[in-house]
Design a protein around this motif. Structure first.
Motif, PDB file in Angstrom:
ATOM      1  N   LYS A   4       0.828  -1.214   0.000  1.00 33.40           N
ATOM      2  CA  LYS A   4       0.000   0.000   0.000  1.00 33.40           C
ATOM      3  C   LYS A   4       0.862   1.264   0.000  1.00 33.40           C
ATOM      4  O   LYS A   4       0.480   2.295  -0.558  1.00 33.40           O
ATOM      5  CB  LYS A   4      -0.950  -0.022   1.185  1.00 33.40           C
ATOM      6  CG  LYS A   4      -1.998  -1.135   1.078  1.00 33.40           C
ATOM      7  CD  LYS A   4      -2.880  -1.198   2.295  1.00 33.40           C
ATOM      8  CE  LYS A   4      -3.950  -2.270   2.126  1.00 33.40           C
ATOM      9  NZ  LYS A   4      -3.391  -3.644   2.024  1.00 33.40           N
ATOM     10  N   ALA A   5       2.052   1.165   0.617  1.00 29.12           N
ATOM     11  CA  ALA A   5       2.965   2.312   0.609  1.00 29.12           C
ATOM     12  C   ALA A   5       3.464   2.590  -0.809  1.00 29.12           C
ATOM     13  O   ALA A   5       3.546   3.751  -1.236  1.00 29.12           O
ATOM     14  CB  ALA A   5       4.143   2.050   1.546  1.00 29.12           C
ATOM     15  N   TRP A   6       3.796   1.533  -1.547  1.00 25.69           N
ATOM     16  CA  TRP A   6       4.246   1.671  -2.935  1.00 25.69           C
ATOM     17  C   TRP A   6       3.133   2.296  -3.785  1.00 25.69           C
ATOM     18  O   TRP A   6       3.377   3.190  -4.597  1.00 25.69           O
ATOM     19  CB  TRP A   6       4.642   0.303  -3.483  1.00 25.69           C
ATOM     20  CG  TRP A   6       5.333   0.310  -4.810  1.00 25.69           C
ATOM     21  CD1 TRP A   6       6.675   0.362  -5.045  1.00 25.69           C
ATOM     22  CD2 TRP A   6       4.710   0.221  -6.108  1.00 25.69           C
ATOM     23  NE1 TRP A   6       6.928   0.326  -6.398  1.00 25.69           N
ATOM     24  CE2 TRP A   6       5.744   0.241  -7.071  1.00 25.69           C
ATOM     25  CE3 TRP A   6       3.390   0.142  -6.549  1.00 25.69           C
ATOM     26  CZ2 TRP A   6       5.497   0.165  -8.442  1.00 25.69           C
ATOM     27  CZ3 TRP A   6       3.145   0.073  -7.921  1.00 25.69           C
ATOM     28  CH2 TRP A   6       4.189   0.088  -8.839  1.00 25.69           C
ATOM     29  N   ALA A   7       1.914   1.816  -3.578  1.00 27.30           N
ATOM     30  CA  ALA A   7       0.781   2.341  -4.347  1.00 27.30           C
ATOM     31  C   ALA A   7       0.537   3.815  -4.033  1.00 27.30           C
ATOM     32  O   ALA A   7       0.240   4.616  -4.934  1.00 27.30           O
ATOM     33  CB  ALA A   7      -0.473   1.524  -4.046  1.00 27.30           C
ATOM     34  N   LYS A   8       0.677   4.191  -2.759  1.00 26.92           N
ATOM     35  CA  LYS A   8       0.500   5.602  -2.383  1.00 26.92           C
ATOM     36  C   LYS A   8       1.541   6.481  -3.075  1.00 26.92           C
ATOM     37  O   LYS A   8       1.235   7.580  -3.542  1.00 26.92           O
ATOM     38  CB  LYS A   8       0.606   5.755  -0.865  1.00 26.92           C
ATOM     39  CG  LYS A   8      -0.661   5.398  -0.121  1.00 26.92           C
ATOM     40  CD  LYS A   8      -1.741   6.453  -0.359  1.00 26.92           C
ATOM     41  CE  LYS A   8      -3.004   6.143   0.384  1.00 26.92           C
ATOM     42  NZ  LYS A   8      -4.078   7.108   0.092  1.00 26.92           N
ATOM     43  N   PRO A  43      -6.179  11.482  -7.151  1.00 27.36           N
ATOM     44  CA  PRO A  43      -6.818  11.870  -5.886  1.00 27.36           C
ATOM     45  C   PRO A  43      -6.973  10.681  -4.939  1.00 27.36           C
ATOM     46  O   PRO A  43      -7.514   9.637  -5.321  1.00 27.36           O
ATOM     47  CB  PRO A  43      -8.185  12.409  -6.324  1.00 27.36           C
ATOM     48  CG  PRO A  43      -8.434  11.810  -7.674  1.00 27.36           C
ATOM     49  CD  PRO A  43      -7.091  11.638  -8.309  1.00 27.36           C
ATOM     50  N   THR A  44      -6.491  10.838  -3.713  1.00 24.70           N
ATOM     51  CA  THR A  44      -6.556   9.772  -2.717  1.00 24.70           C
ATOM     52  C   THR A  44      -6.457  10.391  -1.330  1.00 24.70           C
ATOM     53  O   THR A  44      -6.229  11.601  -1.194  1.00 24.70           O
ATOM     54  CB  THR A  44      -5.423   8.745  -2.950  1.00 24.70           C
ATOM     55  OG1 THR A  44      -5.599   7.638  -2.056  1.00 24.70           O
ATOM     56  CG2 THR A  44      -4.049   9.351  -2.737  1.00 24.70           C
ATOM     57  N   ALA A  45      -6.611   9.564  -0.306  1.00 21.83           N
ATOM     58  CA  ALA A  45      -6.538  10.058   1.065  1.00 21.83           C
ATOM     59  C   ALA A  45      -5.102  10.408   1.433  1.00 21.83           C
ATOM     60  O   ALA A  45      -4.157   9.758   0.991  1.00 21.83           O
ATOM     61  CB  ALA A  45      -7.072   8.991   2.023  1.00 21.83           C
ATOM     62  N   ARG A  46      -4.943  11.436   2.256  1.00 27.11           N
ATOM     63  CA  ARG A  46      -3.628  11.779   2.801  1.00 27.11           C
ATOM     64  C   ARG A  46      -3.153  10.626   3.674  1.00 27.11           C
ATOM     65  O   ARG A  46      -3.930  10.035   4.417  1.00 27.11           O
ATOM     66  CB  ARG A  46      -3.749  13.061   3.622  1.00 27.11           C
ATOM     67  CG  ARG A  46      -2.424  13.624   4.150  1.00 27.11           C
ATOM     68  CD  ARG A  46      -2.646  14.900   4.937  1.00 27.11           C
ATOM     69  NE  ARG A  46      -3.356  14.661   6.187  1.00 27.11           N
ATOM     70  CZ  ARG A  46      -4.624  14.948   6.403  1.00 27.11           C
ATOM     71  NH1 ARG A  46      -5.353  15.525   5.457  1.00 27.11           N
ATOM     72  NH2 ARG A  46      -5.203  14.697   7.568  1.00 27.11           N
ATOM     73  N   ALA A  47      -1.857  10.290   3.610  1.00 33.80           N
ATOM     74  CA  ALA A  47      -1.367   9.107   4.329  1.00 33.80           C
ATOM     75  C   ALA A  47       0.074   9.278   4.776  1.00 33.80           C
ATOM     76  O   ALA A  47       0.838  10.050   4.184  1.00 33.80           O
ATOM     77  CB  ALA A  47      -1.489   7.880   3.438  1.00 33.80           C
ATOM     78  N   ILE A  85      -1.138   4.732   7.543  1.00 36.01           N
ATOM     79  CA  ILE A  85      -2.226   5.385   8.272  1.00 36.01           C
ATOM     80  C   ILE A  85      -2.772   6.517   7.407  1.00 36.01           C
ATOM     81  O   ILE A  85      -2.026   7.400   6.972  1.00 36.01           O
ATOM     82  CB  ILE A  85      -1.747   5.915   9.635  1.00 36.01           C
ATOM     83  CG1 ILE A  85      -1.193   4.742  10.473  1.00 36.01           C
ATOM     84  CG2 ILE A  85      -2.887   6.613  10.365  1.00 36.01           C
ATOM     85  CD1 ILE A  85      -0.678   5.150  11.838  1.00 36.01           C
ATOM     86  N   GLU A  86      -4.086   6.444   7.154  1.00 37.41           N
ATOM     87  CA  GLU A  86      -4.720   7.377   6.223  1.00 37.41           C
ATOM     88  C   GLU A  86      -5.802   8.207   6.906  1.00 37.41           C
ATOM     89  O   GLU A  86      -6.416   7.764   7.882  1.00 37.41           O
ATOM     90  CB  GLU A  86      -5.385   6.610   5.072  1.00 37.41           C
ATOM     91  CG  GLU A  86      -4.438   5.873   4.159  1.00 37.41           C
ATOM     92  CD  GLU A  86      -5.179   5.239   3.001  1.00 37.41           C
ATOM     93  OE1 GLU A  86      -4.501   4.725   2.116  1.00 37.41           O
ATOM     94  OE2 GLU A  86      -6.427   5.236   2.989  1.00 37.41           O
ATOM     95  N   GLU A  87      -6.053   9.365   6.311  1.00 33.22           N
ATOM     96  CA  GLU A  87      -7.208  10.143   6.760  1.00 33.22           C
ATOM     97  C   GLU A  87      -8.486   9.385   6.402  1.00 33.22           C
ATOM     98  O   GLU A  87      -8.540   8.618   5.438  1.00 33.22           O
ATOM     99  CB  GLU A  87      -7.222  11.523   6.099  1.00 33.22           C
ATOM    100  CG  GLU A  87      -7.490  11.499   4.606  1.00 33.22           C
ATOM    101  CD  GLU A  87      -7.696  12.884   4.014  1.00 33.22           C
ATOM    102  OE1 GLU A  87      -8.388  13.703   4.646  1.00 33.22           O
ATOM    103  OE2 GLU A  87      -7.165  13.134   2.919  1.00 33.22           O
ATOM    104  N   VAL A  99      -9.302   7.525  -4.615  1.00 33.06           N
ATOM    105  CA  VAL A  99      -8.881   6.117  -4.521  1.00 33.06           C
ATOM    106  C   VAL A  99      -8.653   5.734  -3.061  1.00 33.06           C
ATOM    107  O   VAL A  99      -7.879   6.386  -2.356  1.00 33.06           O
ATOM    108  CB  VAL A  99      -7.598   5.871  -5.336  1.00 33.06           C
ATOM    109  CG1 VAL A  99      -7.125   4.423  -5.151  1.00 33.06           C
ATOM    110  CG2 VAL A  99      -7.830   6.166  -6.810  1.00 33.06           C
ATOM    111  N   ILE A 100      -9.333   4.673  -2.624  1.00 33.48           N
ATOM    112  CA  ILE A 100      -9.056   4.078  -1.317  1.00 33.48           C
ATOM    113  C   ILE A 100      -7.878   3.117  -1.451  1.00 33.48           C
ATOM    114  O   ILE A 100      -6.967   3.089  -0.641  1.00 33.48           O
ATOM    115  CB  ILE A 100     -10.284   3.320  -0.783  1.00 33.48           C
ATOM    116  CG1 ILE A 100     -11.463   4.270  -0.617  1.00 33.48           C
ATOM    117  CG2 ILE A 100      -9.947   2.622   0.533  1.00 33.48           C
ATOM    118  CD1 ILE A 100     -12.760   3.551  -0.297  1.00 33.48           C
TER     119      ILE A 100
END
Length: 427
Positions: free
Chosen positions: A105-109, A118-122, A185-187, A283-284
């Motif tokens: 998930k870190a790589w994807a972020k 557009p995605t959640a702040r993390a 950890i995401e908003e 994107v979640i």
């Protein structure tokens, strides 16, 4: 064509079932398959594990397999596509490098940030102390994700600080194995979730029908997250205008970002989205394979021959492929689970009523089942996905539940409110 499907869940049963509707497909081989694929005409199970790349390649080469379709994320993350393509086999599914879009998930972020998606702040953490300090500085609600693959169970939407801290502790204590050694950890994003499964050959990307999954174990979307307790399609929240925004703001930038990293991505790009109250898609998560149970509502509505569509992707010829065609109407899938899921559950329980359920006109996709001594028995947490197609949402919901009520095994559990958001709504 002979097709080999890797996997043993409801998604793989749905893939095999759809392939066999085409006169161009003579046989489907499932590795290892389940009780449902064992019962399909012109389908056979092959008793190999999904990570036996050498065995799968040997079988495919000797038996003239025209295309291999990889269902689960685990073998993709381990490099099954890389291995099979090196044997000059045709594979639908991304390489190990491309599969990082789900396996980390870190790589994807990082990819999304680079592409402006557009995605959640993390933030990413490698120890519990720092993660908990960050949570306390942000407050709840907040989302905790194990970085790696955790079979759909490594995500906690924490509504309180206590829940968030418990989730972080679970990750770093080894509950999810190596998947929890790093935590994202995401908003918390408010809105309605939707799943977009898109097919791509690495150059062109085309979305399939939007679907909506039900992740929580309990009715009214309560309780623990699961792999999915049901789904419906097409999700009306995705209007034509929103579909175009998703294409230009999310799907196309993602494929371009992968190309920018020299990743030749051929397979499914599954975007788990949230549609904010303002109507914006964010994107979640991204997944590198067909969704489950979304596949069980999307494929029954597909008119275009599945093997032709996926083969065009594998051969990088999607740009010239005809428009994807769909049946009219709505599809609803209700998942039947074992007692105790998503925690511990029994196996080996005899199941009755499958034929009666199918006689209602619904499709019964096996997930956690096995054939033992000519008897179908339970073999997993999610046991079946029961799908019905009808002209309206209400009709498809009613038909799905009529079929579900025919099936019996000890302790079976299902939600009675699948597709509650579209009850009473027109197509």
């Amino acid at each position: 064509m002979r097709v080999l499907v890797v996997g043993n869940g409801g998604r793989e049963h749905a893939l095999a079932w759809k392939f066999l509707q085409s006169p161009q497909v003579q046989q489907v081989v499932c590795v290892p398959g389940n009780g449902g694929t064992a019962s399909l005409k012109n389908c056979r199970n092959l008793a190999l594990s999904v990570d036996d790349f050498e065995g799968i390649a040997r079988y495919a080469l000797v038996n003239n397999i025209g295309m291999i379709v990889v269902g689960p994320e685990l073998p993709l993350s381990l490099g099954i596509t890389d291995y099979l393509k090196a044997q000059e086999l045709t594979v639908f599914g991304p390489t190990r490098e491309g599969a990082q879009i789900e396996s980390s998930k870190a790589w994807a972020k990082d990819l999304m940030k680079a592409a402006g998606i557009p995605t959640a702040r993390a933030e990413v953490f490698t120890d519990a102390e720092s993660a908990i300090a960050y949570i306390r500085s942000q407050g709840a609600p907040i989302v905790i994700k194990a970085d790696g693959l955790a079979a759909g169970k490594g995500v906690t939407v924490a509504m309180t600080l206590e829940q968030a801290e418990t989730a972080v502790t679970a990750c770093f204590s080894g509950q999810f194995g190596a998947a929890g050694s790093q935590v994202v950890i995401e908003e918390y994003l408010q809105g309605e979730e939707v799943s977009i499964l898109a097919v791509t050959d690495g150059l062109t990307i085309r979305p399939l029908l939007p679907a909506q999954d039900h992740k929580r174990i309990g009715e009214n979307d309560t309780g623990e997250n699961t792999g999915g307790m049901g789904a419906y399609a097409p999700a009306p929240i995705v209007t034509p205008d929103l579909k175009q925004r998703i294409q230009t703001e999310i799907l196309e930038p993602a494929i371009q970002a992968l190309r920018d990293r020299n990743i030749d991505y051929r397979g499914i790009l599954y975007a788990g989205l949230i549609i904010t109250p303002e109507g914006d898609p964010k994107v979640i998560e991204f997944n590198c394979r067909f969704g489950d149970p979304e596949t069980q509502v999307v494929l029954p509505l597909l008119e275009t021959p599945l093997e032709k569509l996926l083969y065009a992707c594998a051969k990088q010829k999607l740009a010239n492929f005809p428009e994807i065609e769909w049946k009219s109407g709505a599809a609803t899938c209700v998942v039947i689970a074992s007692e105790g899921y998503p925690g511990n559950y029994p196996k080996g329980l005899p199941i009755n009523g499958i034929t009666a359920a199918e006689e209602t006109g619904a499709a019964v996709f096996h997930a956690g089942t096995q054939m033992k001594n000519q008897q179908i028995v339970t073999d997993g947490g999610r046991v079946f996905g029961v799908t019905a197609i009808a002209d309206t949402f209400d009709q498809s919901i009613e038909q799905a539940y009529r079929a579900v009520d025919q099936i019996q095994f000890e302790g079976m559990y299902f939600r009675r409110d699948i597709a509650h958001r579209v009850r009473g709504k027109s197509m």
